[in-house]
Design an enzyme around this catalytic site. Structure first.
Site, PDB file in Angstrom:
ATOM      1  N   CYS A 204       1.675 -16.659  27.536  1.00  0.00           N
ATOM      2  CA  CYS A 204       0.724 -17.765  27.405  1.00  0.00           C
ATOM      3  C   CYS A 204       1.085 -18.738  26.294  1.00  0.00           C
ATOM      4  CB  CYS A 204      -0.671 -17.217  27.164  1.00  0.00           C
ATOM      5  SG  CYS A 204      -1.238 -16.064  28.435  1.00  0.00           S
TER       6      CYS A 204
ATOM      7  N   HIS B 225      -6.244 -22.464  32.495  1.00  0.00           N
ATOM      8  CA  HIS B 225      -5.072 -21.982  31.753  1.00  0.00           C
ATOM      9  C   HIS B 225      -3.810 -21.976  32.611  1.00  0.00           C
ATOM     10  CE1 HIS B 225      -2.644 -20.038  28.898  1.00  0.00           C
ATOM     11  NE2 HIS B 225      -2.996 -18.781  29.089  1.00  0.00           N
TER      12      HIS B 225
END
Length: 439
Positions: A88, A350
């Site tokens: 991430c 995201h």
């Protein structure tokens, strides 16, 4: 003794696409859109870029393992291009590489792009791919033989353990988490680039479908497509290219050793790598009291509990006291340290490889006074935090600092000392030479 990169590199241009279910956009389209805005903002030509990095996780579905698709899409001829991945935190990793290449003297101007196309994969959430196993190398086949996406469950465990350690009844804790989500949705409703642009209430959060107890639908960020880009340059060059470049003060990236996953001493009330990255970034940037010195921030709010714990891991809230700050409105857009002024992951979703640069985009615009309806009054020292992995096996956590209003003592031609205020952004520091004010 290492010197770090403080004030050696500045961001001179940034771009960010709208995030969302972008069925009509390919990965290449998103890269072009983010890059086009960034290069127009920087006021340079494509041929001025001397090196480039792309942050991206889901390679086969997006762009392949190399950076060839990235290079061909932007027609980066005779330019070294590299694809990087740190789960991430991939976008921040791309920015770190670009900034370090400039700071080292290897090039004068570099490009960082983060991109992800997740919605086209046919999954309701983040897909389970072989790369999830590959993050551990060969031993991943041994310690994770029945691997599934652990994110909701692991962060739900964090919520339970955190509430227990602080003596907070679960239902009361859920109300605190709800306030965090409501705050982010309020900000996201003002952002035309956010995926979710709707206000919600605490009651909406508490009545939402349960994902993994005690985390409900509004405690989790969504899944989106998107891209963001940053162009960085040597500090001296940046001042010549624009009046308000953003100077990088510190970038810190740390990786977990894996001990938290393998042994049972881990208490699920903190993320070690966030604490370590923050400590290193503060030292490099010269920050001694983050609660007083930091004026705004974007953190990795993949779940509302992640944001709550991050307040403490960054040294903003005292250990076990983040709930009190939330209840007091400390992190509201008009509070002492506004958090997620753009809506955060909660409202943007995201796209794994893009989120880190999206965070920096908001801080960049805020520090330049260009955030529109979301503009924070008198923006000062800013921070971004980008986390990869789960609480007990965080692959990378990165902290960027961006600041403003540093004082300099300058002597005039007669040798008299004059004190000026110049705009300086910490992590992208904004040094605006034509905005000096004499005291």
């Amino acid at each position: 003794m290492s010197e770090g990169i403080k004030d050696k590199v500045a961001i001179i241009g940034m771009g960010c696409t709208k995030f969302g279910e972008l069925w009509d956009k390919s990965m290449e389209d998103l890269v072009v859109d983010a890059f086009t805005e960034a290069i127009a903002d920087a006021g340079i030509n494509r041929k001025d870029i001397e090196s480039a990095w792309m942050g991206n996780q889901f390679t086969e579905e997006n762009s392949g393992h190399s950076a060839l698709a990235f290079a061909s899409t932007l027609k980066l001829e005779d330019v070294p291009v590299t694809r990087v991945e740190n789960m991430c935190a991939a976008a921040t990793e791309a920015l770190r590489c670009a900034a370090y290449s400039v700071a080292s003297g290897a090039c004068d101007i570099a490009l960082a792009v983060g991109v992800e196309k997740v919605k086209d994969m046919g999954f309701g959430g983040i897909p389970r791919v072989i790369e999830d196993l590959a993050v551990f190398g060969p031993r991943g086949r041994v310690i994770l033989p029945n691997w599934t996406n652990p994110n909701p469950g692991s962060f739900a465990m964090m919520a339970i353990k955190y509430f227990e350690s602080c003596g907070i009844p679960i239902e009361e804790g859920k109300k605190t988490l709800a306030k965090i989500s409501v705050k982010s949705h309020h900000n996201g409703a003002l952002n035309e680039k956010a995926h979710l642009q709707r206000e919600i209430t605490v009651e909406d959060v508490l009545k939402a479908p349960m994902i993994t107890y005690p985390l409900g639908l509004y405690d989790a960020c969504g899944v989106s497509d998107g891209a963001a880009a940053a162009i960085v340059a040597r500090a001296d060059i940046a001042r010549k290219l624009r009046p308000d470049p953003v100077f990088i003060k510190a970038i810190a990236v740390t990786a977990d050793t894996g001990e938290s996953l393998m042994y049972n001493e881990y208490d699920y009330t903190h993320v070690v790598v966030t604490q370590q990255a923050a400590k290193r970034a503060y030292k490099e940037a010269g920050v001694t009291d983050p609660r007083k010195e930091i004026k705004m921030m974007e953190v990795h709010d993949c779940f509302s509990i992640t944001e709550l714990v991050t307040y403490e891991d960054l040294g903003i809230s005292p250990r076990g006291k983040a709930k009190e700050d939330v209840d007091a409105g400390f992190f509201e857009r008009d509070g002492q340290i506004p958090c997620q002024p753009d809506g955060g992951l909660k409202c943007f979703g995201h796209p794994i490889g893009a989120s880190g640069l999206r965070m920096m985009y908001e801080m960049y615009k805020q520090l330049q006074g260009k955030a529109g309806k979301r503009q924070i009054k008198n923006p000062g020292l800013a921070l971004t935090h980008n986390l990869g992995g789960q609480p007990n096996r965080a692959v990378a956590a990165s902290v960027l600092l961006a600041g403003k209003l540093l004082r300099e003592a300058i002597r005039d031609s007669a040798g008299r000392t004059m004190v000026y205020t110049c705009c300086n952004m910490l992590v992208t520091g904004c040094r605006i030479s034509n905005l000096y004010h004499r005291y």
